[in-house]
Design a protein around this motif. Structure first.
Motif, PDB file in Angstrom:
ATOM      1  N   ILE A 116       0.957  -1.094  -0.189  1.00  8.74           N
ATOM      2  CA  ILE A 116      -0.065  -0.023  -0.081  1.00  8.74           C
ATOM      3  C   ILE A 116       0.862   1.182   0.048  1.00  8.74           C
ATOM      4  O   ILE A 116       0.695   2.187  -0.913  1.00  8.74           O
ATOM      5  CB  ILE A 116      -1.064  -0.063   1.143  1.00  8.74           C
ATOM      6  N   PRO A 117       1.840   1.367   0.764  1.00 11.71           N
ATOM      7  CA  PRO A 117       2.683   2.581   0.971  1.00 11.71           C
ATOM      8  C   PRO A 117       3.522   2.934  -0.140  1.00 11.71           C
ATOM      9  O   PRO A 117       3.959   3.927  -0.346  1.00 11.71           O
ATOM     10  CB  PRO A 117       3.510   2.561   2.233  1.00 11.71           C
ATOM     11  N   ARG A 118       3.802   1.705  -1.206  1.00  4.26           N
ATOM     12  CA  ARG A 118       4.559   1.849  -2.148  1.00  4.26           C
ATOM     13  C   ARG A 118       3.951   2.224  -3.555  1.00  4.26           C
ATOM     14  O   ARG A 118       4.660   2.273  -4.651  1.00  4.26           O
ATOM     15  CB  ARG A 118       5.617   0.657  -2.357  1.00  4.26           C
ATOM     16  N   ARG A 119       2.562   2.028  -3.545  1.00  4.57           N
ATOM     17  CA  ARG A 119       2.098   2.172  -4.801  1.00  4.57           C
ATOM     18  C   ARG A 119       2.026   3.724  -5.244  1.00  4.57           C
ATOM     19  O   ARG A 119       1.415   4.460  -4.449  1.00  4.57           O
ATOM     20  CB  ARG A 119       0.680   1.386  -4.757  1.00  4.57           C
ATOM     21  N   PHE A 120       2.046   3.850  -6.441  1.00  2.00           N
ATOM     22  CA  PHE A 120       1.936   5.046  -6.824  1.00  2.00           C
ATOM     23  C   PHE A 120       1.798   5.114  -8.607  1.00  2.00           C
ATOM     24  O   PHE A 120       1.974   4.107  -9.151  1.00  2.00           O
ATOM     25  CB  PHE A 120       3.026   6.014  -6.651  1.00  2.00           C
ATOM     26  N   SER A 121       1.182   6.036  -9.131  1.00  6.29           N
ATOM     27  CA  SER A 121       0.710   6.049 -10.576  1.00  6.29           C
ATOM     28  C   SER A 121       2.134   6.690 -11.360  1.00  6.29           C
ATOM     29  O   SER A 121       2.407   7.756 -11.036  1.00  6.29           O
ATOM     30  CB  SER A 121      -0.478   6.886 -10.770  1.00  6.29           C
ATOM     31  N   ASN A 122       2.577   6.015 -12.092  1.00  9.09           N
ATOM     32  CA  ASN A 122       3.888   6.184 -12.842  1.00  9.09           C
ATOM     33  C   ASN A 122       3.298   6.584 -14.230  1.00  9.09           C
ATOM     34  O   ASN A 122       3.033   5.651 -15.025  1.00  9.09           O
ATOM     35  CB  ASN A 122       4.720   4.959 -12.934  1.00  9.09           C
ATOM     36  N   LEU A 297      -5.657   0.279 -18.050  1.00 13.24           N
ATOM     37  CA  LEU A 297      -4.257   0.692 -17.449  1.00 13.24           C
ATOM     38  C   LEU A 297      -3.234   0.085 -18.221  1.00 13.24           C
ATOM     39  O   LEU A 297      -3.192  -0.726 -19.193  1.00 13.24           O
ATOM     40  CB  LEU A 297      -4.274  -0.597 -16.278  1.00 13.24           C
ATOM     41  N   ARG A 298      -2.184   1.266 -17.939  1.00 18.37           N
ATOM     42  CA  ARG A 298      -0.667   0.700 -18.867  1.00 18.37           C
ATOM     43  C   ARG A 298       0.052   0.315 -17.784  1.00 18.37           C
ATOM     44  O   ARG A 298       0.305   0.467 -16.838  1.00 18.37           O
ATOM     45  CB  ARG A 298      -0.280   2.035 -19.346  1.00 18.37           C
ATOM     46  N   VAL A 299       0.757  -0.817 -18.030  1.00 20.39           N
ATOM     47  CA  VAL A 299       1.638  -1.672 -17.157  1.00 20.39           C
ATOM     48  C   VAL A 299       2.917  -1.828 -17.497  1.00 20.39           C
ATOM     49  O   VAL A 299       3.053  -2.179 -18.926  1.00 20.39           O
ATOM     50  CB  VAL A 299       0.693  -3.034 -16.635  1.00 20.39           C
ATOM     51  N   GLY A 300       3.763  -1.797 -16.637  1.00 25.93           N
ATOM     52  CA  GLY A 300       5.215  -2.113 -17.336  1.00 25.93           C
ATOM     53  C   GLY A 300       6.274  -2.128 -16.201  1.00 25.93           C
ATOM     54  O   GLY A 300       6.019  -1.705 -14.834  1.00 25.93           O
ATOM     55  N   TYR A 301       7.605  -1.883 -16.221  1.00 26.41           N
ATOM     56  CA  TYR A 301       8.695  -1.624 -15.623  1.00 26.41           C
ATOM     57  C   TYR A 301       9.046  -0.253 -15.661  1.00 26.41           C
ATOM     58  O   TYR A 301       9.345   0.181 -16.969  1.00 26.41           O
ATOM     59  CB  TYR A 301       9.977  -2.525 -15.698  1.00 26.41           C
ATOM     60  N   GLY A 302       9.023   0.468 -14.808  1.00 25.52           N
ATOM     61  CA  GLY A 302       9.329   1.854 -14.733  1.00 25.52           C
ATOM     62  C   GLY A 302      10.478   2.550 -13.649  1.00 25.52           C
ATOM     63  O   GLY A 302      10.896   1.832 -12.629  1.00 25.52           O
ATOM     64  N   GLN A 303      10.799   3.736 -13.920  1.00 25.54           N
ATOM     65  CA  GLN A 303      11.590   4.482 -12.794  1.00 25.54           C
ATOM     66  C   GLN A 303      10.973   4.535 -11.578  1.00 25.54           C
ATOM     67  O   GLN A 303       9.712   4.608 -11.287  1.00 25.54           O
ATOM     68  CB  GLN A 303      11.921   5.817 -13.448  1.00 25.54           C
TER      69      GLN A 303
END
Length: 324
Positions: A116-122, A297-303
């Motif tokens: 929960i505390p690590r989720r954010f919209s990238n 939703l757009r899903v992937g590996y990000g910064q």
């Protein structure tokens, strides 16, 4: 547990609950303790009349908050039973959570709670690394676990078709001065407990982009440089489109987002094709799925990034007055 939840239970769970996503980070919810139950209410003062005239986005956000509440209570050993829209006479009352039988949290609940505390919209471009099949399967299971479905679009033609619908919806929205003004009112260039910080906005849209960008004051990029040529895109849907269905979809959305976070994935939400009724219907017909699309939703590996700010817990709680 005979006495129900207490103010202490509500305050502790609310810290995690309010980490749910919402359109423009409006945080359109209130939490109330009544007769030992925790109640989730839509906050009419935080609705978006131009962007969300039907209240769909408020109900999705409050559903996501309900899921966070469920995880926060479960890890304390006091899981909740949830009743949605429990009182027809009070339409803003979206959910009531009462204590279920005490038990130890499951490993899945512990993992989702920790995310929960690590989720954010990238909103930044993702890296080209493909999302592996087992991670995609877990995302689908997250949706199914909340009585919803997830359609992952595989291949350039499928993503391009969705992109055409999404860009058309984006153009419709951008033609509305009230919509643009409402977005600007929630854009923040100074520290604020709500709204979208300029720093959290992705790059400006370019004509060649497959998917549209909301336009939160992001940065320019080199002309002709693609945002992402082949993003992994998913459509989350529910069985129907009633107010209850939308709260259910919000819970599914948050479970999916936390599952992705636990897997090290980044996600951004594209609600433009849901906000425009004709685009949503186009999307439904193109997918050929039973039910109603509720989010793209757009899903992937990000910064790496950080979650957007949240209001003080005291600003969203309604607690019983204790006699002096």
């Amino acid at each position: 547990m005979d006495t129900g939840y207490t103010p202490a239970h509500l305050r502790a769970a609310a810290v995690d609950a309010v980490r749910a996503p919402s359109l423009h980070n409006t945080q359109p919810w209130r939490l109330r303790l009544r007769d030992g139950g925790i109640e989730v209410l839509a906050d009419p003062t935080r609705r978006l009349p131009a962007t969300d005239p039907s209240g769909w986005g408020v109900r999705i956000a409050c559903g996501a908050l309900v899921f966070n509440l469920r995880m926060a209570l479960a890890v304390t050993g006091l899981p909740a039973r949830v009743r949605l829209r429990p009182d027809p006479a009070e339409p803003d009352l979206l959910a009531r959570l009462v204590p279920d039988l005490p038990r130890r949290p499951t490993p899945a609940e512990q993992s989702l709670y920790a995310a929960i505390p690590r989720r954010f919209s990238n909103r930044l471009p993702f890296w080209p690394d493909p999302v592996p099949a087992d991670a995609r399967w877990r995302l689908g299971e997250a949706a199914r676990g909340e009585q919803c479905w997830l359609e992952l679009l595989i291949g350039v033609s499928a993503v391009s078709a969705l992109g055409e619908v999404a860009r058309g919806a984006h153009r419709v929205l951008e033609r509305d001065p009230a919509y643009r003004a409402e977005r600007e009112r929630w854009l923040r260039d100074e520290p604020s407990p709500d709204g979208v910080p300029v720093a959290a906005g992705g790059p400006h849209s370019e004509p060649q982009d497959v998917l549209p960008s909301r336009g939160y004051g992001g940065r320019d990029r080199a002309p002709g440089r693609d945002f992402e040529p082949e993003p992994l895109v998913g459509v989350l849907g529910s069985a129907g489109n009633s107010a209850v269905d939308q709260v259910v979809a919000g819970q599914a959305l948050q479970r999916l987002l936390l599952t992705a976070t636990d897997d090290g994935l980044s996600v951004s939400l594209l609600s433009q094709p849901i906000e425009v009724p004709s685009a949503r219907e186009q999307l439904r017909l193109a997918l050929g799925r039973f039910g109603t699309p509720q989010m793209v939703l757009r899903v992937g590996y990000g910064q790496p990034g950080r979650p957007t700010p949240r209001r003080d817990i005291a600003d969203v709680l309604d607690l019983p007055v204790v006699p002096a």
